[in-house]
Design a protein around this motif. Structure first.
Motif, PDB file in Angstrom:
ATOM      1  N   LEU A 196     -19.876 135.730  94.552  1.00  0.00           N
ATOM      2  CA  LEU A 196     -19.472 134.730  95.538  1.00  0.00           C
ATOM      3  C   LEU A 196     -18.314 135.242  96.389  1.00  0.00           C
ATOM      4  N   MET A 197     -17.390 135.948  95.756  1.00  0.00           N
ATOM      5  CA  MET A 197     -16.297 136.561  96.514  1.00  0.00           C
ATOM      6  C   MET A 197     -16.835 137.542  97.554  1.00  0.00           C
ATOM      7  N   ALA A 198     -17.805 138.373  97.152  1.00  0.00           N
ATOM      8  CA  ALA A 198     -18.372 139.350  98.086  1.00  0.00           C
ATOM      9  C   ALA A 198     -19.043 138.658  99.259  1.00  0.00           C
ATOM     10  N   TRP A 199     -19.712 137.539  99.017  1.00  0.00           N
ATOM     11  CA  TRP A 199     -20.359 136.797 100.098  1.00  0.00           C
ATOM     12  C   TRP A 199     -19.315 136.237 101.072  1.00  0.00           C
TER      13      TRP A 199
ATOM     14  N   LEU B  10     -14.277 138.880 100.376  1.00  0.00           N
ATOM     15  CA  LEU B  10     -13.049 139.135  99.631  1.00  0.00           C
ATOM     16  C   LEU B  10     -13.167 140.494  98.951  1.00  0.00           C
ATOM     17  N   ASN B  11     -12.052 141.203  98.831  1.00  0.00           N
ATOM     18  CA  ASN B  11     -12.161 142.590  98.338  1.00  0.00           C
ATOM     19  C   ASN B  11     -11.261 142.946  97.173  1.00  0.00           C
ATOM     20  N   LYS B  12     -10.525 141.970  96.605  1.00  0.00           N
ATOM     21  CA  LYS B  12      -9.681 142.244  95.444  1.00  0.00           C
ATOM     22  C   LYS B  12      -9.913 141.143  94.410  1.00  0.00           C
ATOM     23  N   PHE B  13     -10.349 141.551  93.219  1.00  0.00           N
ATOM     24  CA  PHE B  13     -10.506 140.600  92.113  1.00  0.00           C
ATOM     25  C   PHE B  13      -9.383 140.849  91.118  1.00  0.00           C
ATOM     26  N   HIS B  14      -8.469 139.900  91.031  1.00  0.00           N
ATOM     27  CA  HIS B  14      -7.307 139.978  90.142  1.00  0.00           C
ATOM     28  C   HIS B  14      -7.670 139.265  88.840  1.00  0.00           C
ATOM     29  N   TRP B  15      -7.841 140.063  87.789  1.00  0.00           N
ATOM     30  CA  TRP B  15      -8.370 139.558  86.507  1.00  0.00           C
ATOM     31  C   TRP B  15      -7.209 139.331  85.554  1.00  0.00           C
ATOM     32  N   HIS B  16      -6.869 138.070  85.334  1.00  0.00           N
ATOM     33  CA  HIS B  16      -5.724 137.668  84.508  1.00  0.00           C
ATOM     34  C   HIS B  16      -6.176 137.617  83.045  1.00  0.00           C
ATOM     35  N   LEU B  17      -5.954 138.711  82.332  1.00  0.00           N
ATOM     36  CA  LEU B  17      -6.606 138.954  81.036  1.00  0.00           C
ATOM     37  C   LEU B  17      -5.790 138.550  79.817  1.00  0.00           C
ATOM     38  N   SER B  18      -4.535 138.192  79.994  1.00  0.00           N
ATOM     39  CA  SER B  18      -3.723 137.814  78.836  1.00  0.00           C
ATOM     40  C   SER B  18      -2.798 136.678  79.212  1.00  0.00           C
ATOM     41  N   GLU B  19      -2.450 135.899  78.210  1.00  0.00           N
ATOM     42  CA  GLU B  19      -1.581 134.742  78.399  1.00  0.00           C
ATOM     43  C   GLU B  19      -1.050 134.313  77.032  1.00  0.00           C
TER      44      GLU B  19
END
Length: 670
Positions: free
Chosen positions: A299-302, A305-314
């Protein structure tokens, strides 16, 4: 005999002469009396540790997980309701999704009974609760003849023809072939039944995809003729974006032929206004499967958008496989009654969670790369580290005493910069994560460290004295065991906590740079000028003034103000809207019309990399809430990132955005 219960929660705001009340009403729907039981529940709302509990006892509280019990000797008979009222919350409830959305009863013999819950009821609010994305209808007459989001730099098309059934892609060269294959896969996944890509034998319109020298990194041109089209670009990314634009035009012309056309002549010339156009996803508060993450990336590509920030820890979970420390996922990826992490944010008593294996991560990174997108991993440190510290308690200073609390209600949740084993751990994490993410960026978080962090650690106090003198040490010792002293990003800068956090960031940043990678961080990473400005960037989240000030100081910055680009914020002030409210609210129009460049000087604009949407997941147990909060605001941010301010138009955007796909297909009731 049956044992069953139901739970209703209510919210009464504070009024003159009456304190706020968070009501907990447990009804025995079975046929057996129960006594000596406990009630556990969770949701975004957090009962304060010092809250009073009428007609009940507060047994445990960790962030938004609460365990309470009725008064001693209480028996809940079949058909009867036990009501307890909490007077004191970490923040007042603003929306129906703030309250408890999962609960369970622990019986006297240890048996766990999962409860049905209903959305929190607020006094004076009776409107139907809202879920699902708002559908923006496509009008019979639109301000433009072709449907494209985000809107291009120049649209000079002519003529109109009946929309072809599909596009017959004819790439020339390796980059063109990769772009064409990625586009074909994308439209097949998003719009399988529409057949966007079709061979000439099925009347597909011939589309030549080829190299053209001299265009920008993501720029493209689309040329139209009566019986063909051509996409030209210098890079694979530009070719891909040109094809996405053709796909948008085709879908609009096919689905709404009375409104949109497919051109027979002219040219679209396009390039983005910002180089960084991102979307962040918090997968710690709620876990999203690999398939869900892949869907979001598509959906981002459609939306270009060109940066996927993956919030992997919390604090709530650790989500990435680390070979050197299997405990991180064996323990830190799961929540449940009796586990190191209790039920949180709507997870029930049963083990709930998950993580991404290295194999799954590599698949997602490869998918993103094909779709002209980089993946930026975030391991948030030194704060927001509760889950990892539960999994690896040996990372704590063994001599540390006392307790401090984060703003989200987690005790002692930060890696100690003065404890040397921490750095061996961090360097191992950096090594394994960078091997998985070839974009060469490691986001270290660095946000929301509690003001009283490490005030009971002799090592940390010694470090503060060495770096800033004995008075700073005394100042920090005064924070010892102050539970209410959570944080305040504006208070942290210049504090003893900031002094040693800066030393931590400097050391970790130096190690990341030694690996040839760039350090990302939230705006607090700039405190104390702890990172080299030419090897780092920061994401500004508090307000536009701070964004501009950081750029003036020479920091490359990505703008993501909570007031406009945090997609967990509700679409409006009404109780019936789901979502959070600490930063206010932002409807689609407010989000669209926000201008990231406002307030920046010419010098500052040179450091403005771009913008980012942030999907924080506290409220999103229900995927229909996800759709309502993220869409169409994600497309609004995408257009703000691509389309220059003078070419933006809310009237045009709202007439086109009804064509954009959403994540789960949950639409608001008409």
């Amino acid at each position: 005999m049956t044992t069953s219960f139901s739970l209703v929660t209510t919210w009464t705001p504070a009024t003159d002469g009456a304190p706020l009340g968070y009501g907990i009403e447990l009804t025995n729907t079975g046929d057996t009396p129960v006594s000596n039981f406990q009630l556990g529940f969770s949701g975004p709302a957090r009962i304060d540790p010092h809250a009073t509990l009428e007609n009940g006892k507060l047994l445990k509280r960790l962030s938004n997980h609460t365990l309470i019990a009725p008064p001693d000797g209480f028996v809940l008979q079949p058909g009867e309701t036990w009501t307890s009222i909490a007077r004191g919350l970490s923040y007042g409830l603003r929306h129906w999704s703030d309250g408890a959305n999962a609960a369970y009863v622990v019986l006297a013999d240890g048996t766990i009974v999962t409860l049905a819950t209903t959305p929190t009821q607020a006094k004076g609010h009776n409107s139907p609760l809202l879920k699902g994305a708002v559908k923006f209808p496509v009008p019979a007459r639109a301000p433009v003849a072709v449907s494209i989001i985000p809107w291009p730099k120049s649209v000079a098309t002519t003529g109109a023809r009946i929309a072809p059934p599909g596009l017959d892609l004819r790439p020339e060269g390796t980059d063109a072939s990769r772009a064409a294959a990625a586009f074909a896969g994308l439209v097949d996944d998003l719009f399988a039944v529409e057949g966007i890509v079709r061979p000439a034998s099925e009347a597909g319109l011939p589309v030549t995809v080829r190299y053209k020298d001299g265009l920008g990194a993501e720029a493209y041109e689309v040329h139209f003729a009566d019986d063909a089209a051509t996409v030209e670009a210098t890079t694979r990314q530009g070719m891909f974006y040109g094809l996405v634009t053709l796909g948008h035009i085709l879908r609009g012309a096919k689905q709404y032929p009375q409104t949109f056309v497919f051109p027979t002549g002219g040219t679209i010339t396009d390039e983005p206004g910002f180089a960084y156009r991102g979307c962040h996803l918090d997968v710690a508060r709620q876990f999203y499967s690999g398939a869900e993450v892949s869907r979001l990336i598509k959906l981002m590509a459609w939306n270009k958008l060109n940066k996927f920030h993956w919030h992997l820890s919390e604090d709530e979970a650790w989500r990435v496989e680390i070979s050197a420390f299997p405990e991180l996922t064996e323990i830190g990826a799961w929540r449940g009654h009796g586990k190191a992490l209790p039920p949180l944010l709507g997870s029930g008593p049963q083990p709930t969670g998950g993580y991404y294996s290295k194999a799954v991560i590599r698949e997602i990174v490869a998918l993103a790369d094909g779709l002209a997108m980089s993946v930026i991993p975030e391991i948030d440190m030194p704060g927001h580290f509760y889950a990892a510290l539960q999994a690896l308690p040996q990372l704590r200073d063994p001599a540390e005493t006392g307790e401090y609390q984060s703003v989200q209600g987690f005790p002692n949740n930060s890696l100690n910069p003065a404890y040397e084993p921490v750095y061996d751990f961090v360097e191992t994490i950096v090594d394994e994560v960078l091997e998985l993410f070839p974009a060469g960026i490691f986001h270290i978080g660095a946000d929301e460290v509690p003001l009283a962090a490490w005030s009971g650690s002799p090592l940390a106090l010694d470090m503060i004295e060495k770096l800033a003198g004995p008075e700073m040490r005394k100042k920090h010792e005064a924070q010892y065991n102050v539970l209410g002293n959570h944080h305040g990003a504006d208070e942290i800068e210049g504090s003893p906590t900031a002094v040693i956090q800066a030393e931590f960031i400097k050391r970790v940043h130096k190690y990341i740079a030694s690996k040839g990678a760039v350090t990302g961080g939230w705006e607090e990473a700039a405190h104390g000028d702890a990172v080299d400005k030419d090897k780092a960037f920061v994401i500004g989240w508090r307000n536009v003034e701070i964004n501009a000030a950081l750029a003036e100081r020479g920091y490359d910055i990505v703008v993501s103000p909570g007031q406009r680009y945090y997609l967990d914020m509700a679409n409006g002030v009404a109780w019936a809207e789901p979502g959070a409210g600490w930063a206010g609210w932002s409807g689609p129009q407010e989000t669209y019309e926000f201008e990231a460049r406002a307030g920046f000087s010419e010098q500052g604009l040179a450091h403005l990399l771009g913008i980012q949407a942030c999907i924080w997941s506290e409220s999103m147990t229900d995927r229909a809430i996800f759709d309502r909060l993220v869409f169409p605001r994600l497309s609004a941010i995408a257009e703000a990132g691509w389309t220059t301010p003078e070419r933006k138009s809310w009237d045009r955007f709202k007439s086109l955005v009804g064509l954009m796909p959403i994540m789960y297909g949950h639409w608001a009731a008409e």
